[in-house]
Design a protein around this motif. Structure first.
Motif, PDB file in Angstrom:
ATOM      1  N   PRO A  37       0.830  -1.195   0.000  1.00 48.77           N
ATOM      2  CA  PRO A  37       0.000   0.000   0.000  1.00 48.77           C
ATOM      3  C   PRO A  37       0.869   1.252   0.000  1.00 48.77           C
ATOM      4  CG  PRO A  37      -0.403  -1.369   1.955  1.00 48.77           C
ATOM      5  CD  PRO A  37       0.695  -1.997   1.184  1.00 48.77           C
ATOM      6  N   ALA A  38       0.360   2.307  -0.605  1.00 52.90           N
ATOM      7  CA  ALA A  38       1.103   3.571  -0.643  1.00 52.90           C
ATOM      8  C   ALA A  38       1.159   4.180   0.752  1.00 52.90           C
ATOM      9  CB  ALA A  38       0.433   4.523  -1.615  1.00 52.90           C
ATOM     10  N   SER A  39       2.288   4.773   1.075  1.00 53.73           N
ATOM     11  CA  SER A  39       2.482   5.513   2.324  1.00 53.73           C
ATOM     12  C   SER A  39       2.161   4.701   3.574  1.00 53.73           C
ATOM     13  CB  SER A  39       1.644   6.788   2.313  1.00 53.73           C
ATOM     14  OG  SER A  39       2.013   7.591   1.241  1.00 53.73           O
ATOM     15  N   SER A  40       2.516   3.464   3.600  1.00 54.09           N
ATOM     16  CA  SER A  40       2.277   2.628   4.773  1.00 54.09           C
ATOM     17  C   SER A  40       3.485   2.646   5.691  1.00 54.09           C
ATOM     18  CB  SER A  40       1.976   1.195   4.341  1.00 54.09           C
ATOM     19  OG  SER A  40       1.849   0.361   5.467  1.00 54.09           O
ATOM     20  N   THR A  41       3.237   2.663   6.997  1.00 56.47           N
ATOM     21  CA  THR A  41       4.328   2.523   7.960  1.00 56.47           C
ATOM     22  C   THR A  41       4.383   1.093   8.503  1.00 56.47           C
ATOM     23  OG1 THR A  41       2.936   3.285   9.768  1.00 56.47           O
ATOM     24  CG2 THR A  41       4.241   4.958   8.633  1.00 56.47           C
ATOM     25  N   ASP A  42       3.619   0.195   7.906  1.00 58.31           N
ATOM     26  CA  ASP A  42       3.651  -1.213   8.277  1.00 58.31           C
ATOM     27  C   ASP A  42       4.908  -1.832   7.665  1.00 58.31           C
ATOM     28  OD1 ASP A  42       3.388  -3.963   8.527  1.00 58.31           O
ATOM     29  OD2 ASP A  42       1.382  -4.051   7.672  1.00 58.31           O
ATOM     30  N   PRO A  43       5.862  -2.278   8.485  1.00 57.51           N
ATOM     31  CA  PRO A  43       7.105  -2.804   7.926  1.00 57.51           C
ATOM     32  C   PRO A  43       6.912  -4.031   7.035  1.00 57.51           C
ATOM     33  CG  PRO A  43       7.068  -3.040  10.322  1.00 57.51           C
ATOM     34  CD  PRO A  43       5.847  -2.284   9.936  1.00 57.51           C
ATOM     35  N   PRO A  67       7.620  -0.674  22.902  1.00 58.62           N
ATOM     36  CA  PRO A  67       7.787   0.743  23.234  1.00 58.62           C
ATOM     37  C   PRO A  67       8.688   0.990  24.443  1.00 58.62           C
ATOM     38  CG  PRO A  67       5.486   0.241  22.792  1.00 58.62           C
ATOM     39  CD  PRO A  67       6.219  -1.058  22.810  1.00 58.62           C
ATOM     40  N   LYS A  68       8.631   0.152  25.469  1.00 56.58           N
ATOM     41  CA  LYS A  68       9.474   0.374  26.649  1.00 56.58           C
ATOM     42  C   LYS A  68      10.956   0.248  26.319  1.00 56.58           C
ATOM     43  CE  LYS A  68       6.084  -0.901  30.110  1.00 56.58           C
ATOM     44  NZ  LYS A  68       5.692  -1.807  31.158  1.00 56.58           N
ATOM     45  N   GLN A  69      11.296  -0.597  25.345  1.00 56.50           N
ATOM     46  CA  GLN A  69      12.687  -0.748  24.923  1.00 56.50           C
ATOM     47  C   GLN A  69      12.998   0.147  23.719  1.00 56.50           C
ATOM     48  OE1 GLN A  69      10.703  -3.533  25.545  1.00 56.50           O
ATOM     49  NE2 GLN A  69      11.624  -3.908  27.540  1.00 56.50           N
ATOM     50  N   ARG A  70      12.006   0.925  23.295  1.00 56.03           N
ATOM     51  CA  ARG A  70      12.110   1.850  22.156  1.00 56.03           C
ATOM     52  C   ARG A  70      12.409   1.112  20.851  1.00 56.03           C
ATOM     53  NH1 ARG A  70      10.993   6.723  23.052  1.00 56.03           N
ATOM     54  NH2 ARG A  70      12.240   7.609  21.398  1.00 56.03           N
ATOM     55  N   VAL A  71      11.864  -0.105  20.706  1.00 57.07           N
ATOM     56  CA  VAL A  71      12.009  -0.881  19.480  1.00 57.07           C
ATOM     57  C   VAL A  71      10.713  -0.732  18.683  1.00 57.07           C
ATOM     58  CG1 VAL A  71      12.358  -3.172  18.492  1.00 57.07           C
ATOM     59  CG2 VAL A  71      13.577  -2.515  20.583  1.00 57.07           C
ATOM     60  N   PRO A  72      10.796  -0.191  17.461  1.00 58.52           N
ATOM     61  CA  PRO A  72       9.588  -0.003  16.653  1.00 58.52           C
ATOM     62  C   PRO A  72       9.042  -1.336  16.136  1.00 58.52           C
ATOM     63  CG  PRO A  72      11.529   0.699  15.431  1.00 58.52           C
ATOM     64  CD  PRO A  72      12.001   0.303  16.796  1.00 58.52           C
ATOM     65  N   PRO A  73       7.811  -1.323  15.622  1.00 59.81           N
ATOM     66  CA  PRO A  73       7.252  -2.537  15.015  1.00 59.81           C
ATOM     67  C   PRO A  73       8.140  -3.006  13.868  1.00 59.81           C
ATOM     68  CG  PRO A  73       5.623  -0.763  15.064  1.00 59.81           C
ATOM     69  CD  PRO A  73       6.920  -0.190  15.513  1.00 59.81           C
ATOM     70  N   GLY A  74       8.155  -4.311  13.663  1.00 66.77           N
ATOM     71  CA  GLY A  74       8.993  -4.876  12.615  1.00 66.77           C
ATOM     72  C   GLY A  74       8.295  -5.962  11.833  1.00 66.77           C
ATOM     73  N   SER A  89      18.113 -14.578   6.991  1.00 68.21           N
ATOM     74  CA  SER A  89      16.762 -14.034   7.126  1.00 68.21           C
ATOM     75  C   SER A  89      16.877 -12.515   7.127  1.00 68.21           C
ATOM     76  CB  SER A  89      16.091 -14.548   8.401  1.00 68.21           C
ATOM     77  OG  SER A  89      16.786 -14.119   9.550  1.00 68.21           O
ATOM     78  N   LEU A  90      15.739 -11.845   7.093  1.00 72.21           N
ATOM     79  CA  LEU A  90      15.711 -10.389   7.035  1.00 72.21           C
ATOM     80  C   LEU A  90      14.644  -9.875   7.986  1.00 72.21           C
ATOM     81  CD1 LEU A  90      16.731  -7.856   5.279  1.00 72.21           C
ATOM     82  CD2 LEU A  90      14.554  -8.118   4.088  1.00 72.21           C
ATOM     83  N   GLN A  91      14.960  -8.777   8.662  1.00 73.27           N
ATOM     84  CA  GLN A  91      13.978  -8.095   9.491  1.00 73.27           C
ATOM     85  C   GLN A  91      13.958  -6.635   9.054  1.00 73.27           C
ATOM     86  OE1 GLN A  91      16.638  -9.918  11.120  1.00 73.27           O
ATOM     87  NE2 GLN A  91      15.262 -11.652  10.796  1.00 73.27           N
ATOM     88  N   ALA A  92      12.785  -6.020   9.143  1.00 76.11           N
ATOM     89  CA  ALA A  92      12.648  -4.585   8.850  1.00 76.11           C
ATOM     90  C   ALA A  92      11.913  -3.954  10.017  1.00 76.11           C
ATOM     91  CB  ALA A  92      11.879  -4.367   7.554  1.00 76.11           C
ATOM     92  N   GLN A  98      10.843   8.384  17.245  1.00 74.67           N
ATOM     93  CA  GLN A  98      12.157   8.734  17.782  1.00 74.67           C
ATOM     94  C   GLN A  98      13.093   8.981  16.605  1.00 74.67           C
ATOM     95  OE1 GLN A  98      14.185   5.357  19.721  1.00 74.67           O
ATOM     96  NE2 GLN A  98      12.706   4.017  18.725  1.00 74.67           N
ATOM     97  N   THR A  99      14.190   9.629  16.873  1.00 71.90           N
ATOM     98  CA  THR A  99      15.147   9.844  15.790  1.00 71.90           C
ATOM     99  C   THR A  99      15.975   8.581  15.589  1.00 71.90           C
ATOM    100  OG1 THR A  99      16.925  10.655  17.204  1.00 71.90           O
ATOM    101  CG2 THR A  99      15.315  12.303  16.401  1.00 71.90           C
ATOM    102  N   MET A 100      16.588   8.489  14.434  1.00 72.93           N
ATOM    103  CA  MET A 100      17.452   7.344  14.162  1.00 72.93           C
ATOM    104  C   MET A 100      18.645   7.359  15.124  1.00 72.93           C
ATOM    105  SD  MET A 100      18.355   5.976  10.364  1.00 72.93           S
ATOM    106  CE  MET A 100      19.751   6.985   9.949  1.00 72.93           C
ATOM    107  N   ALA A 101      19.136   8.559  15.462  1.00 72.12           N
ATOM    108  CA  ALA A 101      20.251   8.672  16.403  1.00 72.12           C
ATOM    109  C   ALA A 101      19.841   8.164  17.788  1.00 72.12           C
ATOM    110  CB  ALA A 101      20.724  10.123  16.493  1.00 72.12           C
ATOM    111  N   GLU A 102      18.616   8.425  18.214  1.00 69.32           N
ATOM    112  CA  GLU A 102      18.133   7.912  19.505  1.00 69.32           C
ATOM    113  C   GLU A 102      18.024   6.388  19.466  1.00 69.32           C
ATOM    114  OE1 GLU A 102      15.307  11.528  21.120  1.00 69.32           O
ATOM    115  OE2 GLU A 102      14.496  10.176  19.611  1.00 69.32           O
ATOM    116  N   TYR A 103      17.569   5.869  18.347  1.00 72.19           N
ATOM    117  CA  TYR A 103      17.392   4.422  18.221  1.00 72.19           C
ATOM    118  C   TYR A 103      18.734   3.703  18.309  1.00 72.19           C
ATOM    119  CZ  TYR A 103      16.193  -0.137  16.277  1.00 72.19           C
ATOM    120  OH  TYR A 103      16.043  -1.487  16.077  1.00 72.19           O
TER     121      TYR A 103
END
Length: 174
Positions: A37-43, A67-74, A89-92, A98-103
């Protein structure tokens, strides 16, 4: 000649009696993503099922965010090779809060141009057997693709580097 006409009319009548209109939108089989789908944030939409198969991967399986470990959905795509275990294997992960620097809490160790975009390469605290490629999409929006190879750490980035150009095609334009 009459019997032929009668047979054609009878066949047409039977065929029309067996057709019905079904309401709804056609959907692929469960677990089969064929168009992202267009513009999806679903990894899991970062690779279609067919694209994953072309990369030697099975269908994507959602990974809930932590969220408590600041790990986004994958999303996790396992190798189709039964002998691969977790290797190849691959994970996304698709971060939006959060910023990429924070992650990462570290600086990139390099960058690569893959699929028309520049991916940052980050070391893993787990070791060289894990490869992280990331791209920043906005101030608090980024995508990370991860692959691993415990058996041969020199090949840990192989799947991520092969997948990056395909994933890049599903990212929003910036």
């Amino acid at each position: 000649m009459r019997w032929r006409i009668a047979a054609v009319v009878a066949a047409a009548g039977l065929a029309s009696a067996c057709t019905t209109t079904v309401a709804g939108t056609p959907q692929p089989a469960p677990g089969r993503v064929t168009v992202a789908p267009a513009s999806s944030t679903d990894p899991c939409t970062l690779l279609t099922t067919d694209e994953a198969a072309d990369l030697g991967l099975g269908p994507g399986t959602p990974i809930p965010g932590q969220p408590k470990q600041r790990v986004p959905p994958g999303c996790d795509w396992k190798s189709l090779d039964p002998a691969a275990s977790l290797d190849d294997s691959l994970q996304a992960y698709y971060g939006t809060d959060q910023t990429m620097a924070e992650y990462f809490a570290s600086r990139p160790v390099g960058e690569e141009e893959l699929g028309g975009i520049t991916w940052q390469h980050y070391s893993s605290i787990m070791g060289d057997w894990l490869c992280n490629l990331a791209v920043e999409l906005g101030e608090t929006e980024f995508v990370v693709i991860t692959s691993q190879n415990l058996g041969d750490p020199g090949k840990s980035c192989t799947v991520a580097e092969r997948a990056a150009p395909v994933v890049a095609g599903h990212l929003p334009q910036r």
